[in-house]
Design a protein around this motif. Structure first.
Motif, PDB file in Angstrom:
ATOM      1  N   PRO A  53       0.801  -1.237   0.000  1.00 55.25           N
ATOM      2  CA  PRO A  53       0.000   0.000   0.000  1.00 55.25           C
ATOM      3  C   PRO A  53       0.823   1.272   0.000  1.00 55.25           C
ATOM      4  O   PRO A  53       0.459   2.254  -0.653  1.00 55.25           O
ATOM      5  N   GLN A  54       1.942   1.281   0.728  1.00 54.22           N
ATOM      6  CA  GLN A  54       2.702   2.511   0.867  1.00 54.22           C
ATOM      7  C   GLN A  54       3.402   2.951  -0.413  1.00 54.22           C
ATOM      8  O   GLN A  54       3.902   4.081  -0.477  1.00 54.22           O
ATOM      9  N   VAL A  55       3.494   2.075  -1.433  1.00 61.12           N
ATOM     10  CA  VAL A  55       4.181   2.465  -2.662  1.00 61.12           C
ATOM     11  C   VAL A  55       3.244   2.461  -3.874  1.00 61.12           C
ATOM     12  O   VAL A  55       3.674   2.759  -4.980  1.00 61.12           O
ATOM     13  N   ARG A  56       1.979   2.129  -3.669  1.00 60.88           N
ATOM     14  CA  ARG A  56       1.050   2.091  -4.801  1.00 60.88           C
ATOM     15  C   ARG A  56       0.903   3.453  -5.464  1.00 60.88           C
ATOM     16  O   ARG A  56       0.712   3.545  -6.679  1.00 60.88           O
ATOM     17  N   TRP A  61       1.491   6.782 -10.172  1.00 63.34           N
ATOM     18  CA  TRP A  61       2.083   7.942 -10.842  1.00 63.34           C
ATOM     19  C   TRP A  61       2.815   7.522 -12.102  1.00 63.34           C
ATOM     20  O   TRP A  61       2.720   8.185 -13.151  1.00 63.34           O
ATOM     21  N   LEU A  62       3.539   6.413 -12.044  1.00 62.23           N
ATOM     22  CA  LEU A  62       4.284   5.916 -13.201  1.00 62.23           C
ATOM     23  C   LEU A  62       3.330   5.576 -14.342  1.00 62.23           C
ATOM     24  O   LEU A  62       3.570   5.952 -15.496  1.00 62.23           O
ATOM     25  N   LEU A  63       2.242   4.890 -14.031  1.00 63.53           N
ATOM     26  CA  LEU A  63       1.292   4.490 -15.067  1.00 63.53           C
ATOM     27  C   LEU A  63       0.586   5.693 -15.663  1.00 63.53           C
ATOM     28  O   LEU A  63       0.356   5.757 -16.880  1.00 63.53           O
ATOM     29  N   VAL A  86       7.438   2.069 -18.933  1.00 65.81           N
ATOM     30  CA  VAL A  86       6.034   1.917 -19.322  1.00 65.81           C
ATOM     31  C   VAL A  86       5.734   2.811 -20.515  1.00 65.81           C
ATOM     32  O   VAL A  86       6.096   3.993 -20.522  1.00 65.81           O
ATOM     33  N   VAL A  87       5.065   2.233 -21.522  1.00 66.18           N
ATOM     34  CA  VAL A  87       4.646   3.005 -22.699  1.00 66.18           C
ATOM     35  C   VAL A  87       3.181   2.713 -22.988  1.00 66.18           C
ATOM     36  O   VAL A  87       2.675   1.628 -22.689  1.00 66.18           O
ATOM     37  N   HIS A 140       8.232  13.098 -13.276  1.00 62.44           N
ATOM     38  CA  HIS A 140       7.470  12.760 -14.482  1.00 62.44           C
ATOM     39  C   HIS A 140       8.257  13.034 -15.753  1.00 62.44           C
ATOM     40  O   HIS A 140       8.021  12.412 -16.786  1.00 62.44           O
ATOM     41  N   ASP A 141       9.236  13.969 -15.677  1.00 60.46           N
ATOM     42  CA  ASP A 141       9.978  14.344 -16.869  1.00 60.46           C
ATOM     43  C   ASP A 141      11.368  13.729 -16.922  1.00 60.46           C
ATOM     44  O   ASP A 141      12.189  14.095 -17.760  1.00 60.46           O
ATOM     45  N   GLY A 142      11.659  12.793 -16.016  1.00 59.41           N
ATOM     46  CA  GLY A 142      12.961  12.149 -16.031  1.00 59.41           C
ATOM     47  C   GLY A 142      13.503  11.944 -14.631  1.00 59.41           C
ATOM     48  O   GLY A 142      12.746  11.867 -13.666  1.00 59.41           O
ATOM     49  N   VAL A 143      14.806  11.877 -14.517  1.00 55.32           N
ATOM     50  CA  VAL A 143      15.459  11.661 -13.227  1.00 55.32           C
ATOM     51  C   VAL A 143      16.242  12.908 -12.849  1.00 55.32           C
ATOM     52  O   VAL A 143      17.155  13.325 -13.574  1.00 55.32           O
TER      53      VAL A 143
END
Length: 240
Positions: A53-56, A61-63, A86-87, A140-143
């Motif tokens: 739960p703590q990382v969902r 956000w990634l999806l 993910v694409v 969201h735009d990279g690292v």
């Protein structure tokens, strides 16, 4: 020394296909192994249900970020590091998730962790893990590469870590254990099973209701608990 192209060819990759509701519709054997779900059935399950739960929220956000373009996340597990890419799929919607098994050292063709090879007589010893020059922050735009001096403290969030800074919390794909191994020891100290603090940002050591905490120099002056097993080392580092 192995070339980059050689290591790239040996890099294991698992593949997961998700529908528009983020349910798994297909996956290969390596993806199943990396997700830690053998032999439990995966088809029809939400990819979010496979994470604590703590990382969902991080996975969600990634999806969601994949709708704007390919999105990536570096995940540190106890025995390996995984790059998740993910694409969005054009026809039929949904998402494709690639899991790259970066391993813990050298890549391996086998999805399981490789057994370390015996050292070659006369060979140079393996180099120690280098200290982190920057802390990788996933956005969201990279690292974004964070200067470690800007980190006030680190808080475990499952396989990931929340990095507290004066500007607010940030997300790091490395686990707290990996960060502890690679942060410069003179500045950072593990004070609790879930926390690492920067002594440069600690302002006060307080004790209330039989519990000890460090007050950190950050917005709202957060208090980081000091575990009993870490108390003696904290006192030594603070000269108490």
């Amino acid at each position: 020394m192995q070339s980059f192209s050689y290591r790239l060819k040996r890099l294991g990759m698992g593949l997961v296909v998700l529908d528009t509701s983020w349910r798994i519709t297909a996956c290969d054997a390596l993806a199943r192994h990396l997700l830690g779900r053998q032999p439990a059935p995966l088809l029809g399950r939400s990819i979010l249900d496979l994470h604590p739960p703590q990382v969902r929220q991080r996975v969600e956000w990634l999806l969601e970020s994949a709708a704007q373009g390919p999105a990536s996340l570096l995940v540190s597990l106890p025995d390996r590091t995984i790059l998740v890419r993910v694409v969005a799929l054009e026809e039929g919607g949904g998402l494709a998730m690639a899991l790259f098994d970066l391993g813990d050292a050298d890549a391996t063709d086998h999805p399981r962790a490789a057994v370390p090879a015996s050292p070659t007589p006369g060979a140079d010893p393996a180099p120690a893990t280098a200290a982190l020059a920057k802390v990788p922050i996933t956005r969201h735009d990279g690292v974004f590469l964070l200067d470690p001096t800007k980190a006030v403290n680190f808080e475990a969030a499952g396989h990931y870590t929340t990095v507290v800074t004066a500007a607010g919390p940030l997300f790091c794909g490395l686990s707290l254990r990996k960060l502890e191994e690679r942060l410069e020891d003179s500045r950072f100290i593990r004070v609790h099973r879930s926390y690492i603090v920067s002594l440069n940002h600690a302002t006060t050591l307080v004790r209330e209701d039989g519990r000890t905490a460090l007050v950190m120099d950050a917005p709202d002056k957060p208090r980081v608990p000091v575990g009993r097993n870490h108390m003696e080392r904290v006192r030594q580092r603070l000269g108490l």
